[in-house]
Design a protein around this motif. Structure first.
Motif, PDB file in Angstrom:
ATOM      1  N   THR A 141     -14.888  -1.908  13.609  1.00  0.00           N
ATOM      2  CA  THR A 141     -14.268  -3.153  14.051  1.00  0.00           C
ATOM      3  C   THR A 141     -12.816  -2.894  14.426  1.00  0.00           C
ATOM      4  O   THR A 141     -12.239  -1.866  14.093  1.00  0.00           O
ATOM      5  N   ILE A 142     -12.229  -3.856  15.115  1.00  0.00           N
ATOM      6  CA  ILE A 142     -10.870  -3.700  15.604  1.00  0.00           C
ATOM      7  C   ILE A 142      -9.875  -3.765  14.442  1.00  0.00           C
ATOM      8  O   ILE A 142     -10.031  -4.557  13.516  1.00  0.00           O
ATOM      9  N   ILE A 143      -8.873  -2.919  14.509  1.00  0.00           N
ATOM     10  CA  ILE A 143      -7.780  -2.950  13.540  1.00  0.00           C
ATOM     11  C   ILE A 143      -6.651  -3.772  14.148  1.00  0.00           C
ATOM     12  O   ILE A 143      -6.047  -3.376  15.148  1.00  0.00           O
ATOM     13  N   TRP A 144      -6.373  -4.920  13.534  1.00  0.00           N
ATOM     14  CA  TRP A 144      -5.271  -5.765  13.992  1.00  0.00           C
ATOM     15  C   TRP A 144      -4.020  -5.334  13.247  1.00  0.00           C
ATOM     16  O   TRP A 144      -3.758  -5.753  12.130  1.00  0.00           O
ATOM     17  N   GLY A 145      -3.261  -4.443  13.900  1.00  0.00           N
ATOM     18  CA  GLY A 145      -2.094  -3.870  13.237  1.00  0.00           C
ATOM     19  C   GLY A 145      -1.047  -4.884  12.868  1.00  0.00           C
ATOM     20  O   GLY A 145      -0.219  -4.638  11.992  1.00  0.00           O
ATOM     21  N   LEU A 146      -1.086  -6.058  13.517  1.00  0.00           N
ATOM     22  CA  LEU A 146      -0.085  -7.073  13.228  1.00  0.00           C
ATOM     23  C   LEU A 146      -0.235  -7.651  11.832  1.00  0.00           C
ATOM     24  O   LEU A 146       0.744  -8.018  11.190  1.00  0.00           O
ATOM     25  N   ILE A 147      -1.467  -7.717  11.351  1.00  0.00           N
ATOM     26  CA  ILE A 147      -1.708  -8.380  10.065  1.00  0.00           C
ATOM     27  C   ILE A 147      -2.501  -7.518   9.088  1.00  0.00           C
ATOM     28  O   ILE A 147      -2.699  -7.927   7.949  1.00  0.00           O
ATOM     29  N   GLN A 148      -2.972  -6.341   9.524  1.00  0.00           N
ATOM     30  CA  GLN A 148      -3.790  -5.512   8.649  1.00  0.00           C
ATOM     31  C   GLN A 148      -3.107  -4.170   8.393  1.00  0.00           C
ATOM     32  O   GLN A 148      -2.436  -3.625   9.266  1.00  0.00           O
ATOM     33  N   THR A 149      -3.331  -3.645   7.199  1.00  0.00           N
ATOM     34  CA  THR A 149      -2.826  -2.333   6.843  1.00  0.00           C
ATOM     35  C   THR A 149      -3.866  -1.291   7.214  1.00  0.00           C
ATOM     36  O   THR A 149      -5.048  -1.456   6.913  1.00  0.00           O
TER      37      THR A 149
ATOM     38  N   CYS B 266      -5.585   9.766   9.354  1.00  0.00           N
ATOM     39  CA  CYS B 266      -5.561  11.102   8.754  1.00  0.00           C
ATOM     40  C   CYS B 266      -4.726  12.021   9.642  1.00  0.00           C
ATOM     41  O   CYS B 266      -4.975  12.132  10.850  1.00  0.00           O
ATOM     42  N   THR B 267      -3.745  12.683   9.062  1.00  0.00           N
ATOM     43  CA  THR B 267      -2.883  13.568   9.829  1.00  0.00           C
ATOM     44  C   THR B 267      -3.603  14.849  10.247  1.00  0.00           C
ATOM     45  O   THR B 267      -3.117  15.574  11.114  1.00  0.00           O
ATOM     46  N   GLY B 268      -4.768  15.104   9.666  1.00  0.00           N
ATOM     47  CA  GLY B 268      -5.511  16.312  10.020  1.00  0.00           C
ATOM     48  C   GLY B 268      -6.499  16.108  11.137  1.00  0.00           C
ATOM     49  O   GLY B 268      -6.481  16.817  12.145  1.00  0.00           O
ATOM     50  N   CYS B 269      -7.374  15.112  11.004  1.00  0.00           N
ATOM     51  CA  CYS B 269      -8.451  14.900  11.986  1.00  0.00           C
ATOM     52  C   CYS B 269      -8.303  13.593  12.748  1.00  0.00           C
ATOM     53  O   CYS B 269      -9.182  13.251  13.549  1.00  0.00           O
ATOM     54  N   TYR B 270      -7.225  12.840  12.480  1.00  0.00           N
ATOM     55  CA  TYR B 270      -6.938  11.581  13.181  1.00  0.00           C
ATOM     56  C   TYR B 270      -8.021  10.519  12.952  1.00  0.00           C
ATOM     57  O   TYR B 270      -8.313   9.717  13.822  1.00  0.00           O
ATOM     58  N   TYR B 271      -8.612  10.551  11.783  1.00  0.00           N
ATOM     59  CA  TYR B 271      -9.568   9.517  11.373  1.00  0.00           C
ATOM     60  C   TYR B 271      -8.786   8.244  11.057  1.00  0.00           C
ATOM     61  O   TYR B 271      -7.852   8.262  10.261  1.00  0.00           O
ATOM     62  N   ARG B 272      -9.158   7.124  11.680  1.00  0.00           N
ATOM     63  CA  ARG B 272      -8.455   5.854  11.489  1.00  0.00           C
ATOM     64  C   ARG B 272      -9.359   4.872  10.747  1.00  0.00           C
ATOM     65  O   ARG B 272     -10.553   4.784  11.032  1.00  0.00           O
ATOM     66  N   CYS B 273      -8.762   4.115   9.848  1.00  0.00           N
ATOM     67  CA  CYS B 273      -9.558   3.123   9.138  1.00  0.00           C
ATOM     68  C   CYS B 273      -8.654   2.069   8.501  1.00  0.00           C
ATOM     69  O   CYS B 273      -7.455   2.289   8.304  1.00  0.00           O
ATOM     70  N   HIS B 274      -9.271   0.906   8.201  1.00  0.00           N
ATOM     71  CA  HIS B 274      -8.581  -0.124   7.445  1.00  0.00           C
ATOM     72  C   HIS B 274      -8.275   0.386   6.033  1.00  0.00           C
ATOM     73  O   HIS B 274      -8.949   1.280   5.515  1.00  0.00           O
ATOM     74  N   SER B 275      -7.304  -0.234   5.429  1.00  0.00           N
ATOM     75  CA  SER B 275      -7.024   0.083   4.031  1.00  0.00           C
ATOM     76  C   SER B 275      -8.208  -0.289   3.141  1.00  0.00           C
ATOM     77  O   SER B 275      -8.551   0.428   2.207  1.00  0.00           O
ATOM     78  N   LYS B 276      -8.862  -1.392   3.486  1.00  0.00           N
ATOM     79  CA  LYS B 276      -9.995  -1.850   2.666  1.00  0.00           C
ATOM     80  C   LYS B 276     -11.229  -0.968   2.840  1.00  0.00           C
ATOM     81  O   LYS B 276     -12.159  -1.035   2.028  1.00  0.00           O
TER      82      LYS B 276
ATOM     83  N   GLU C 266       0.844  -1.187   0.000  1.00  0.00           N
ATOM     84  CA  GLU C 266       0.000   0.000   0.000  1.00  0.00           C
ATOM     85  C   GLU C 266       0.884   1.244   0.000  1.00  0.00           C
ATOM     86  O   GLU C 266       1.975   1.245   0.565  1.00  0.00           O
ATOM     87  N   PRO C 267       0.397   2.332  -0.611  1.00  0.00           N
ATOM     88  CA  PRO C 267       1.181   3.576  -0.587  1.00  0.00           C
ATOM     89  C   PRO C 267       1.238   4.156   0.825  1.00  0.00           C
ATOM     90  O   PRO C 267       0.345   3.929   1.646  1.00  0.00           O
ATOM     91  N   ASN C 268       2.287   4.908   1.115  1.00  0.00           N
ATOM     92  CA  ASN C 268       2.459   5.492   2.445  1.00  0.00           C
ATOM     93  C   ASN C 268       1.559   6.698   2.677  1.00  0.00           C
ATOM     94  O   ASN C 268       1.264   7.030   3.821  1.00  0.00           O
ATOM     95  N   LEU C 269       1.113   7.356   1.611  1.00  0.00           N
ATOM     96  CA  LEU C 269       0.268   8.532   1.745  1.00  0.00           C
ATOM     97  C   LEU C 269      -0.851   8.484   0.719  1.00  0.00           C
ATOM     98  O   LEU C 269      -0.606   8.255  -0.463  1.00  0.00           O
ATOM     99  N   ARG C 270      -2.067   8.682   1.205  1.00  0.00           N
ATOM    100  CA  ARG C 270      -3.226   8.702   0.309  1.00  0.00           C
ATOM    101  C   ARG C 270      -4.091   9.904   0.664  1.00  0.00           C
ATOM    102  O   ARG C 270      -4.308  10.204   1.846  1.00  0.00           O
ATOM    103  N   ILE C 271      -4.611  10.598  -0.353  1.00  0.00           N
ATOM    104  CA  ILE C 271      -5.446  11.781  -0.153  1.00  0.00           C
ATOM    105  C   ILE C 271      -6.854  11.467  -0.650  1.00  0.00           C
ATOM    106  O   ILE C 271      -7.043  11.048  -1.795  1.00  0.00           O
ATOM    107  N   LEU C 272      -7.833  11.670   0.244  1.00  0.00           N
ATOM    108  CA  LEU C 272      -9.217  11.332  -0.092  1.00  0.00           C
ATOM    109  C   LEU C 272     -10.146  12.270   0.680  1.00  0.00           C
ATOM    110  O   LEU C 272     -10.084  12.334   1.916  1.00  0.00           O
TER     111      LEU C 272
ATOM    112  N   LYS D  75       0.100   6.026   6.192  1.00  0.00           N
ATOM    113  CA  LYS D  75       0.150   4.613   6.539  1.00  0.00           C
ATOM    114  C   LYS D  75       0.822   4.424   7.890  1.00  0.00           C
ATOM    115  O   LYS D  75       1.896   4.962   8.142  1.00  0.00           O
ATOM    116  N   GLU D  76       0.174   3.690   8.774  1.00  0.00           N
ATOM    117  CA  GLU D  76       0.700   3.475  10.113  1.00  0.00           C
ATOM    118  C   GLU D  76       1.645   2.278  10.133  1.00  0.00           C
ATOM    119  O   GLU D  76       1.416   1.279   9.450  1.00  0.00           O
ATOM    120  N   LYS D  77       2.685   2.395  10.942  1.00  0.00           N
ATOM    121  CA  LYS D  77       3.669   1.322  11.060  1.00  0.00           C
ATOM    122  C   LYS D  77       3.564   0.580  12.384  1.00  0.00           C
ATOM    123  O   LYS D  77       4.236  -0.415  12.587  1.00  0.00           O
TER     124      LYS D  77
END
Length: 442
Positions: A152-160, A164-174, A124-130, A137-139
């Protein structure tokens, strides 16, 4: 033994490790010893009594290895069955026993492996604008987060996943392509103001019994989804858009001096978080009577007025600039610009007493530099021209009065709070009259 040979023996035996009974441990007619020899060799486990039958379900297998060949669908079904058997075993084992703890760990590994097969990791790309979001992209692999889109829970171990650096919106890549809400920071940048009506409810019927954000059907009875009211906007939201987060409501603070957190939707929560430090509240225009009932506000206003009077001393003082005294207020920059604008965080800190303590300490430091430590600043003091007695006066002293026209400083008892004629202003008037040519006087 090679994997292909093991697989061939497994197909020949037609054994299903999840449906075996206790009697299959005994040799039966029509079965060769080879069939019984394949099970421990294939699944890498040790034969146990019937009470440990569920532990033979491949739980010791390395479930973090990549699936081999084209048996992904079969592996998923087997993992599902193993998870169900593992759940049953956890309930059967004694509470807080070592075996139960080990089984719980195995269950977690099985679920992680199942999730990996369902949602394989992709580049996945490191930066996406939408929609004005700037997703990075979180590491982090160890922090457990919740997706703001699917809840739903984001399992950072196996999921991308992205933030958002502006509003801190978190989501799965999918889930990124399903986002419909623009970035809240854009609203903060273009419209930096609060809703100042207390819970402006319009009614669920005006919303057509739909969520105000995602437009999914909602009702107060919880069918098909529970309608949850946001105390900030007054509108109703579904459980996906409203997680029962709580926040201090600006309208309740300004009108009622109430700081009890209220339930708000996710979008309001992000907006209030971004706005909390912005000085956009002009209290003397919104609710001037608040100063009559809250003594702390009067105290803070006096301290801020004094700091504004000290500012010219620091700007023209080399030592003060080198010491960077004004940077002590860098978190509240508006305190050195005006005395009437407040942020929501300022009001919260005033109610807890935190702001009064910190601002008093800064005020003392500033006054000490001007009156004691710096000779240049002392030289800019005033002598009362009315009584011509006493120490050097400064405009921020509590026992002084300042002329609003020429900024001269006098003892309060001498100047009677601006009721006495200012000698300095009188001199200015006389000089102006002396400068007028005789022809114009005539």
């Amino acid at each position: 033994m090679e994997y292909d040979e093991k697989l061939a023996l497994f197909r020949q035996a037609r054994l299903n490790p999840f449906d075996r009974g206790e009697d299959e441990d005994r040799p039966q007619e029509g079965k060769t010893p080879l069939q019984h020899a394949t099970r421990p060799e294939l699944f890498n486990v040790t034969r146990t009594p019937s009470s440990d039958r569920t532990m033979d379900l491949g739980l010791a297998e390395d479930h973090f290895s990549r699936p081999v060949g084209s048996f992904v669908a079969s592996d998923i079904e087997q993992l599902k069955l193993a998870i169900e058997e593992c759940k049953k075993l956890i309930l059967e084992l004694p509470e807080h026993s070592e075996r139960q703890k080990d089984t719980v760990v195995k269950l977690i590994h099985l679920r992680l492996k199942l999730q990996e097969l369902k949602d394989p990791e992709e580049d996945e790309p490191n930066l996406r604008i939408l929609l004005e979001h700037r997703f990075s992209k979180e590491k982090s692999k160890s922090v457990k987060q919740t997706c703001d889109k699917c809840s739903t829970i984001i399992w950072g171990l196996i999921q991308t996943w992205y933030t958002c650096t502006g509003c801190y919106y978190r989501c799965h890549s999918k889930c990124m392509n399903l986002i419909t809400k623009p970035c809240v920071r854009s609203k903060v940048s273009h419209q930096s103001e609060y809703e100042l009506s207390i819970c402006p409810e319009i009614g669920l019927d005006r919303q057509d019994y739909r969520c105000a954000e995602c437009r999914s059907p909602v009702s107060l009875r919880g069918v098909p989804s529970e309608a949850r009211q946001c105390d900030y906007t007054g509108q109703y939201y579904c459980s996906t858009c409203h997680w029962n987060d709580t926040a201090v409501i600006p309208a309740r603070v300004i009108h009622n001096w109430e700081f009890e957190p209220r339930k708000v939707c996710r979008s309001s929560m992000r907006y209030l978080t971004l706005m909390i430090s912005r000085p956009v509240l002009k209290l003397k225009e919104i609710n001037p009577l608040l100063f009559n009932f809250v003594e702390e506000l009067v105290e803070i206003r006096k301290l801020r007025q004094d700091i504004l009077l000290m500012k010219p001393y620091f700007i023209t003082c080399k030592e003060a600039m080198e010491a960077r005294l004004l940077l002590q207020l860098q978190d509240r920059q508006h305190f050195v610009e005006n005395d009437d604008m407040y942020s929501l965080q300022d009001l919260i800190d005033i109610s807890t007493g935190r702001l009064s303590c910190s601002l008093t300490e800064i005020h003392t430091t500033f006054a000490k530099h001007i009156k004691l430590d710096c000779e240049r600043c002392q030289a800019k003091g005033f002598v009362c021209e009315l009584c011509k007695e006493g120490d050097i006066l400064f405009p921020f002293d509590s026992h002084t009065s300042v002329c609003h026209d020429c900024s001269a400083v006098f003892h309060r008892d001498c100047y009677y709070d601006n009721s006495t004629t200012c000698p300095k202003c009188t001199r200015f008037t006389e000089r102006k009259q002396d400068d007028i040519p005789e022809e114009k006087k005539a």
